[in-house]
Write a protein that holds these residues in place. Sequence first.
Motif, mmCIF file in Angstrom:
data_model
loop_
_atom_site.group_PDB
_atom_site.id
_atom_site.type_symbol
_atom_site.label_atom_id
_atom_site.label_comp_id
_atom_site.label_asym_id
_atom_site.label_seq_id
_atom_site.Cartn_x
_atom_site.Cartn_y
_atom_site.Cartn_z
ATOM 1 N N PRO A 103 -12.805 -3.482 -1.141
ATOM 2 C CA PRO A 103 -12.278 -2.560 -2.164
ATOM 3 C C PRO A 103 -10.777 -2.350 -1.975
ATOM 4 O O PRO A 103 -10.284 -2.301 -0.851
ATOM 5 C CB PRO A 103 -13.047 -1.269 -1.907
ATOM 6 N N ALA A 104 -10.057 -2.229 -3.072
ATOM 7 C CA ALA A 104 -8.598 -2.109 -3.041
ATOM 8 C C ALA A 104 -8.128 -0.982 -2.133
ATOM 9 O O ALA A 104 -7.126 -1.116 -1.437
ATOM 10 C CB ALA A 104 -8.069 -1.920 -4.455
ATOM 11 N N LYS A 105 -8.834 0.128 -2.134
ATOM 12 C CA LYS A 105 -8.366 1.277 -1.342
ATOM 13 C C LYS A 105 -8.367 0.998 0.159
ATOM 14 O O LYS A 105 -7.733 1.716 0.921
ATOM 15 C CB LYS A 105 -9.204 2.512 -1.656
ATOM 16 N N TYR A 106 -9.055 -0.053 0.603
ATOM 17 C CA TYR A 106 -9.099 -0.399 2.024
ATOM 18 C C TYR A 106 -8.078 -1.459 2.430
ATOM 19 O O TYR A 106 -8.017 -1.838 3.595
ATOM 20 C CB TYR A 106 -10.501 -0.841 2.423
ATOM 21 N N GLU A 107 -7.284 -1.931 1.483
ATOM 22 C CA GLU A 107 -6.222 -2.877 1.829
ATOM 23 C C GLU A 107 -5.215 -2.181 2.737
ATOM 24 O O GLU A 107 -4.987 -0.974 2.609
ATOM 25 C CB GLU A 107 -5.515 -3.383 0.565
ATOM 26 N N ARG A 108 -4.607 -2.938 3.647
ATOM 27 C CA ARG A 108 -3.625 -2.388 4.572
ATOM 28 C C ARG A 108 -2.448 -3.344 4.678
ATOM 29 O O ARG A 108 -2.554 -4.528 4.388
ATOM 30 C CB ARG A 108 -4.237 -2.146 5.968
ATOM 31 N N ARG A 109 -1.329 -2.812 5.116
ATOM 32 C CA ARG A 109 -0.101 -3.592 5.219
ATOM 33 C C ARG A 109 -0.297 -4.895 5.983
ATOM 34 O O ARG A 109 0.226 -5.931 5.581
ATOM 35 C CB ARG A 109 0.994 -2.767 5.890
ATOM 36 N N GLU A 110 -1.015 -4.849 7.064
ATOM 37 C CA GLU A 110 -1.138 -6.043 7.911
ATOM 38 C C GLU A 110 -1.893 -7.192 7.238
ATOM 39 O O GLU A 110 -1.886 -8.307 7.736
ATOM 40 C CB GLU A 110 -1.767 -5.700 9.265
ATOM 41 N N TYR A 111 -2.513 -6.951 6.119
ATOM 42 C CA TYR A 111 -3.248 -8.008 5.402
ATOM 43 C C TYR A 111 -2.333 -8.873 4.539
ATOM 44 O O TYR A 111 -2.791 -9.866 3.976
ATOM 45 C CB TYR A 111 -4.337 -7.411 4.519
ATOM 46 N N PHE A 112 -1.065 -8.486 4.410
ATOM 47 C CA PHE A 112 -0.135 -9.199 3.545
ATOM 48 C C PHE A 112 0.903 -9.930 4.383
ATOM 49 O O PHE A 112 1.281 -9.474 5.447
ATOM 50 C CB PHE A 112 0.499 -8.229 2.535
ATOM 51 N N ARG A 113 1.379 -11.077 3.887
ATOM 52 C CA ARG A 113 2.180 -11.987 4.698
ATOM 53 C C ARG A 113 3.649 -12.094 4.282
ATOM 54 O O ARG A 113 4.455 -12.627 5.021
ATOM 55 C CB ARG A 113 1.566 -13.391 4.642
ATOM 56 N N TRP A 114 3.985 -11.657 3.081
ATOM 57 C CA TRP A 114 5.365 -11.746 2.575
ATOM 58 C C TRP A 114 5.720 -10.384 2.000
ATOM 59 O O TRP A 114 4.874 -9.746 1.376
ATOM 60 C CB TRP A 114 5.449 -12.833 1.490
ATOM 61 N N TRP A 115 6.989 -9.942 2.194
ATOM 62 C CA TRP A 115 7.369 -8.591 1.807
ATOM 63 C C TRP A 115 8.720 -8.531 1.113
ATOM 64 O O TRP A 115 9.615 -9.325 1.403
ATOM 65 C CB TRP A 115 7.448 -7.698 3.055
ATOM 66 N N THR A 116 8.863 -7.557 0.230
ATOM 67 C CA THR A 116 10.133 -7.198 -0.371
ATOM 68 C C THR A 116 10.126 -5.698 -0.644
ATOM 69 O O THR A 116 9.058 -5.082 -0.707
ATOM 70 C CB THR A 116 10.408 -8.011 -1.663
ATOM 71 N N LYS A 117 11.303 -5.133 -0.800
ATOM 72 C CA LYS A 117 11.443 -3.704 -1.118
ATOM 73 C C LYS A 117 11.928 -3.564 -2.555
ATOM 74 O O LYS A 117 12.735 -4.363 -3.018
ATOM 75 C CB LYS A 117 12.436 -3.035 -0.173
ATOM 76 N N ILE A 118 11.441 -2.528 -3.231
ATOM 77 C CA ILE A 118 11.888 -2.215 -4.590
ATOM 78 C C ILE A 118 12.083 -0.708 -4.677
ATOM 79 O O ILE A 118 11.220 0.065 -4.252
ATOM 80 C CB ILE A 118 10.871 -2.696 -5.645
ATOM 81 N N ALA A 119 13.212 -0.306 -5.243
ATOM 82 C CA ALA A 119 13.517 1.113 -5.399
ATOM 83 C C ALA A 119 13.115 1.581 -6.796
ATOM 84 O O ALA A 119 13.366 0.889 -7.782
ATOM 85 C CB ALA A 119 15.003 1.362 -5.181
ATOM 86 N N SER A 120 12.481 2.738 -6.862
ATOM 87 C CA SER A 120 12.166 3.310 -8.175
ATOM 88 C C SER A 120 13.454 3.795 -8.818
ATOM 89 O O SER A 120 14.438 4.101 -8.140
ATOM 90 C CB SER A 120 11.157 4.455 -8.043
ATOM 91 N N ARG A 121 13.430 3.834 -10.143
ATOM 92 C CA ARG A 121 14.551 4.345 -10.923
ATOM 93 C C ARG A 121 14.066 5.562 -11.705
ATOM 94 O O ARG A 121 12.881 5.681 -12.000
ATOM 95 C CB ARG A 121 15.051 3.282 -11.913
ATOM 96 N N TRP A 122 14.987 6.430 -12.051
ATOM 97 C CA TRP A 122 14.625 7.599 -12.849
ATOM 98 C C TRP A 122 13.936 7.159 -14.135
ATOM 99 O O TRP A 122 12.951 7.752 -14.570
ATOM 100 C CB TRP A 122 15.878 8.418 -13.145
ATOM 101 N N ALA A 123 14.412 6.082 -14.729
ATOM 102 C CA ALA A 123 13.856 5.586 -15.991
ATOM 103 C C ALA A 123 12.425 5.059 -15.843
ATOM 104 O O ALA A 123 11.722 4.882 -16.838
ATOM 105 C CB ALA A 123 14.751 4.479 -16.561
ATOM 106 N N ASP A 124 11.977 4.807 -14.615
ATOM 107 C CA ASP A 124 10.614 4.312 -14.381
ATOM 108 C C ASP A 124 9.569 5.403 -14.551
ATOM 109 O O ASP A 124 8.386 5.114 -14.692
ATOM 110 C CB ASP A 124 10.480 3.747 -12.959
ATOM 111 N N CYS A 125 9.994 6.660 -14.507
ATOM 112 C CA CYS A 125 9.049 7.776 -14.521
ATOM 113 C C CYS A 125 8.611 8.146 -15.935
ATOM 114 O O CYS A 125 9.366 8.026 -16.894
ATOM 115 C CB CYS A 125 9.668 8.983 -13.830
ATOM 116 N N ASP A 126 7.371 8.601 -16.030
ATOM 117 C CA ASP A 126 6.822 9.027 -17.318
ATOM 118 C C ASP A 126 6.903 10.552 -17.438
ATOM 119 O O ASP A 126 7.498 11.222 -16.593
ATOM 120 C CB ASP A 126 5.400 8.507 -17.502
ATOM 121 N N ALA A 127 6.294 11.083 -18.456
ATOM 122 C CA ALA A 127 6.345 12.527 -18.718
ATOM 123 C C ALA A 127 5.708 13.353 -17.602
ATOM 124 O O ALA A 127 5.965 14.547 -17.490
ATOM 125 C CB ALA A 127 5.661 12.836 -20.047
ATOM 126 N N TYR A 128 4.897 12.719 -16.776
ATOM 127 C CA TYR A 128 4.231 13.427 -15.682
ATOM 128 C C TYR A 128 5.041 13.419 -14.388
ATOM 129 O O TYR A 128 4.613 13.963 -13.381
ATOM 130 C CB TYR A 128 2.851 12.821 -15.422
#
Length: 146
Positions: A6-31
Motif C-alpha cells: 500500500p502507498a502509505k507504507y512506502e519509505r524513502r529507502e525504497y527509492f533510488r534516484w532523488w531530486t528536490k522541488i520547492a513549492s510556490r505560492w501559486a501552487d496552493c489552492d483555496a485551502y
Amino acid sequence: MADAQPAKYERREYFRWWTKIASRWADCDAYGHVNNATYYSWFDTALTTMAIERGILRAPGQTSIGLCVASGCEFLAPIGFPETVDVGARVGRIGTSSIRYELAIFAREEAPAAVCHFTHVYVHAQTRKGVALTAEQKAAIADLVG
C-alpha cells in the motif's frame, strides 16, 4: 509502487534516484495547500529530469520517445508553502518497449505525501510505432529497479 505494498507504507529507502522541488505560492489552492494537479507536475518534472540525466530521453542519436499510457496517484498528506519536498524515483519494471516508473513525494516526514506510477511505452518519434528499448536505455536505468 509495488502492487502488494500500500502507498502509505512506502519509505524513502525504497527509492533510488532523488531530486528536490520547492513549492510556490501559486501552487496552493483555496485551502492553503498544494493542489493535487501540482503533485503530478512535480512527478512529471522529476521523471523527465531523471530520464534526461540517464539518457532515456534526448540521448544523442536517439529516435524513440516515451509516451505515457497509464498513470495513477495516491494523495496521502498535504504540502504547503513554503516547503521543499524530495521526489524519489525507481523503476518498477523494464519491459521490451515499456518502463513502469514509480515515484513518491516526501516532505519532512518519513511517510510519503503522495505516491504515483507512470507507464511509458517507447515509440519512434516520427512514426509513433512501437520500438524496443535499446540495450543502452535498459542499462542506463538498471540500477533504479526496485
